[in-house]
Design an enzyme around this catalytic site. Structure first.
Site, PDB file in Angstrom:
ATOM      1  N   TYR A  43       0.832  -1.210   0.000  1.00  0.00           N
ATOM      2  CA  TYR A  43       0.000   0.000   0.000  1.00  0.00           C
ATOM      3  C   TYR A  43       0.870   1.266   0.000  1.00  0.00           C
ATOM      4  CZ  TYR A  43      -3.650   3.261   1.472  1.00  0.00           C
ATOM      5  OH  TYR A  43      -4.522   4.316   1.547  1.00  0.00           O
ATOM      6  N   SER A  45       2.400   1.908  -3.329  1.00  0.00           N
ATOM      7  CA  SER A  45       1.450   2.434  -4.324  1.00  0.00           C
ATOM      8  C   SER A  45       1.162   3.917  -4.082  1.00  0.00           C
ATOM      9  CB  SER A  45       0.152   1.625  -4.298  1.00  0.00           C
ATOM     10  OG  SER A  45      -0.598   1.882  -3.118  1.00  0.00           O
TER      11      SER A  45
HETATM   12  N1  NAP Z   1      -9.745   5.115   5.183  1.00  0.00           N
HETATM   13  C1  NAP Z   1      -8.545   5.586   5.399  1.00  0.00           C
HETATM   14  O1  NAP Z   1      -8.066   5.636   6.569  1.00  0.00           O
HETATM   15  C2  NAP Z   1      -7.727   6.113   4.249  1.00  0.00           C
HETATM   16  C3  NAP Z   1      -6.583   6.863   4.561  1.00  0.00           C
HETATM   17  C4  NAP Z   1      -5.806   7.364   3.532  1.00  0.00           C
HETATM   18  C5  NAP Z   1      -6.177   7.138   2.213  1.00  0.00           C
HETATM   19  N2  NAP Z   1      -7.287   6.407   1.920  1.00  0.00           N
HETATM   20  C6  NAP Z   1      -7.606   6.198   0.501  1.00  0.00           C
HETATM   21  O2  NAP Z   1      -8.929   6.603   0.249  1.00  0.00           O
HETATM   22  C7  NAP Z   1      -9.426   5.895  -0.890  1.00  0.00           C
HETATM   23  C8  NAP Z   1     -10.794   5.347  -0.545  1.00  0.00           C
HETATM   24  O3  NAP Z   1     -10.675   4.400   0.508  1.00  0.00           O
HETATM   25  P1  NAP Z   1     -11.780   4.255   1.657  1.00  0.00           P
HETATM   26  O4  NAP Z   1     -11.113   4.490   2.939  1.00  0.00           O
HETATM   27  O5  NAP Z   1     -12.970   5.036   1.311  1.00  0.00           O
HETATM   28  O6  NAP Z   1     -12.053   2.671   1.582  1.00  0.00           O
HETATM   29  P2  NAP Z   1     -13.348   1.843   1.152  1.00  0.00           P
HETATM   30  O7  NAP Z   1     -14.521   2.256   1.943  1.00  0.00           O
HETATM   31  O8  NAP Z   1     -12.899   0.415   1.199  1.00  0.00           O
HETATM   32  O9  NAP Z   1     -13.603   2.291  -0.359  1.00  0.00           O
HETATM   33  C9  NAP Z   1     -12.824   1.842  -1.427  1.00  0.00           C
HETATM   34  C10 NAP Z   1     -13.579   2.107  -2.721  1.00  0.00           C
HETATM   35  O10 NAP Z   1     -12.753   1.679  -3.817  1.00  0.00           O
HETATM   36  C11 NAP Z   1     -13.522   0.794  -4.626  1.00  0.00           C
HETATM   37  N3  NAP Z   1     -12.656  -0.179  -5.268  1.00  0.00           N
HETATM   38  C12 NAP Z   1     -11.741  -0.981  -4.669  1.00  0.00           C
HETATM   39  N4  NAP Z   1     -11.155  -1.754  -5.593  1.00  0.00           N
HETATM   40  C13 NAP Z   1     -11.703  -1.428  -6.780  1.00  0.00           C
HETATM   41  C14 NAP Z   1     -11.526  -1.900  -8.111  1.00  0.00           C
HETATM   42  N5  NAP Z   1     -10.639  -2.855  -8.413  1.00  0.00           N
HETATM   43  N6  NAP Z   1     -12.274  -1.335  -9.102  1.00  0.00           N
HETATM   44  C15 NAP Z   1     -13.178  -0.372  -8.813  1.00  0.00           C
HETATM   45  N7  NAP Z   1     -13.380   0.109  -7.574  1.00  0.00           N
HETATM   46  C16 NAP Z   1     -12.660  -0.419  -6.586  1.00  0.00           C
HETATM   47  C17 NAP Z   1     -14.532   0.159  -3.671  1.00  0.00           C
HETATM   48  O11 NAP Z   1     -15.703  -0.260  -4.360  1.00  0.00           O
HETATM   49  P3  NAP Z   1     -16.071  -1.766  -4.791  1.00  0.00           P
HETATM   50  O12 NAP Z   1     -15.600  -2.687  -3.706  1.00  0.00           O
HETATM   51  O13 NAP Z   1     -17.561  -1.700  -4.962  1.00  0.00           O
HETATM   52  O14 NAP Z   1     -15.356  -1.976  -6.084  1.00  0.00           O
HETATM   53  C18 NAP Z   1     -14.876   1.343  -2.799  1.00  0.00           C
HETATM   54  O15 NAP Z   1     -15.851   2.135  -3.428  1.00  0.00           O
HETATM   55  C19 NAP Z   1      -8.396   4.820  -1.208  1.00  0.00           C
HETATM   56  O16 NAP Z   1      -7.597   5.237  -2.284  1.00  0.00           O
HETATM   57  C20 NAP Z   1      -7.575   4.742   0.055  1.00  0.00           C
HETATM   58  O17 NAP Z   1      -6.268   4.305  -0.204  1.00  0.00           O
HETATM   59  C21 NAP Z   1      -8.072   5.888   2.920  1.00  0.00           C
END
Ligand code: NAP
Length: 263
Positions: free
Chosen positions: A159, A162
């Site tokens: 992670y 990336s």
């Molecule tokens: N939560 C945190 O603490 C945090 C911190 C820093 C950065 N982020 C970043 O924020 C972004 C969103 O994450 P989140 O925290 O909101 O997590 P999340 O609730 O798990 O959401 C991830 C989203 O990405 C989609 N996704 C995953 N793999 C995919 C694929 N192969 N094709 C299309 N869609 C895909 C999922 O939808 P489906 O499963 O329906 O495909 C979901 O809508 C990510 O880039 C993550 O790295 C999160």
């Protein structure tokens, strides 16, 4: 970097079925934007559409259900915006997944899968969107990275890799795109209250940190949309993320020592 109106903006948001992507999409639509939502789960995307349609005086939403690593799916999302809304002004690269575990126990496949979703798909979506963006109104690319694109932590090497890639790519691309009139906003969230750690591709039961103690997702979404409006180049929307960056800048050895207990 230009100020822009959200009302009427034509956008593609990846990873819009849950978490940060869902909240950004809802905030954009609440402010009158027109969004194509991309993610794999059609059921959950349909629920986001219902939420958006219930907003008063809101914009419009369309969905594309599919994997962001599939070029045909990305093409469909761009085309949907161009055909339905008459163009494309914003691409929000948010879809992302994590993995939890030591490098010595990991596999090449896992590293490649995380890079495909978090980095290559995002980079290719930008490449494929550029012809439409260049014809758009105050066009912008928003890349959702992470605080872990600034500071690596143990057991999340795929992670972190990336997100560092996304950070370097965005710094480089921002300067090139500026000359062409396209802005690039880098969003580096810290821990945010989403399903992220439930959705890791490996090691779900072993993640030692906080569920339910991150920043509320609506805060990150509102700050992101505000930064798009103001034409900012980069934001770290969470206090927890800013604290980690500050500590790492002033005392990286101390941060190493604290993180050692998770190794
Ligand atoms: N939560 C945190 O603490 C945090 C911190 C820093 C950065 N982020 C970043 O924020 C972004 C969103 O994450 P989140 O925290 O909101 O997590 P999340 O609730 O798990 O959401 C991830 C989203 O990405 C989609 N996704 C995953 N793999 C995919 C694929 N192969 N094709 C299309 N869609 C895909 C999922 O939808 P489906 O499963 O329906 O495909 C979901 O809508 C990510 O880039 C993550 O790295 C999160």
């Amino acid at each position: 970097m230009a100020r822009r109106e959200i009302e009427g903006m034509r956008s593609v948001v990846t990873g819009a079925s849950s978490g940060i992507g869902r909240a950004i999409a809802v905030e954009l639509v609440r402010q009158g934007a027109r969004c194509v939502l991309l993610a794999r789960s059609e059921d959950r995307l349909t629920k986001v559409v219902e939420e958006c349609n219930a907003l008063q005086g809101a914009g419009q939403v369309e969905i594309v259900a599919g994997d962001v690593t599939d070029a045909a799916v990305r093409k469909l999302a761009i085309e949907k915006s161009v055909v339905t809304y008459g163009g494309l002004d914003a691409v929000i690269n948010n879809a992302g997944v994590g993995s939890f575990g030591r490098f010595s126990d990991s596999s090449p496949d896992r590293l490649r899968r995380i890079m495909e979703v978090n980095f290559f798909a995002a980079a290719e979506l930008i490449r494929e969107s550029l012809p439409a963006l260049l014809r758009g109104t105050n066009p912008i690319v928003v890349n959702v990275g992470s605080i872990l694109g600034h500071r690596g932590i143990p057991r999340m090497h795929e992670y972190c890799t990336s997100k560092f890639a996304m950070q370097g790519f965005s710094q480089s691309l921002r300067i090139e795109l500026r000359a062409e009139g396209v802005d690039l906003l880098m969003v580096s969230p810290g821990t945010t209250d989403t399903e992220f750690y439930d959705n890791v591709v490996h090691g779900r039961g072993n993640v030692p940190w906080n569920k339910g103690r991150g920043t509320p997702v609506a805060v990150v979404a509102k700050k992101t949309v505000r930064a798009m409006q103001l034409g900012k180049r980069e934001i770290v929307p969470n206090l927890n993320g800013r604290l980690l960056l500050w500590a790492n800048r002033h005392a990286p050895h101390w941060v190493d020592r604290v993180l050692e207990r998770f190794a």
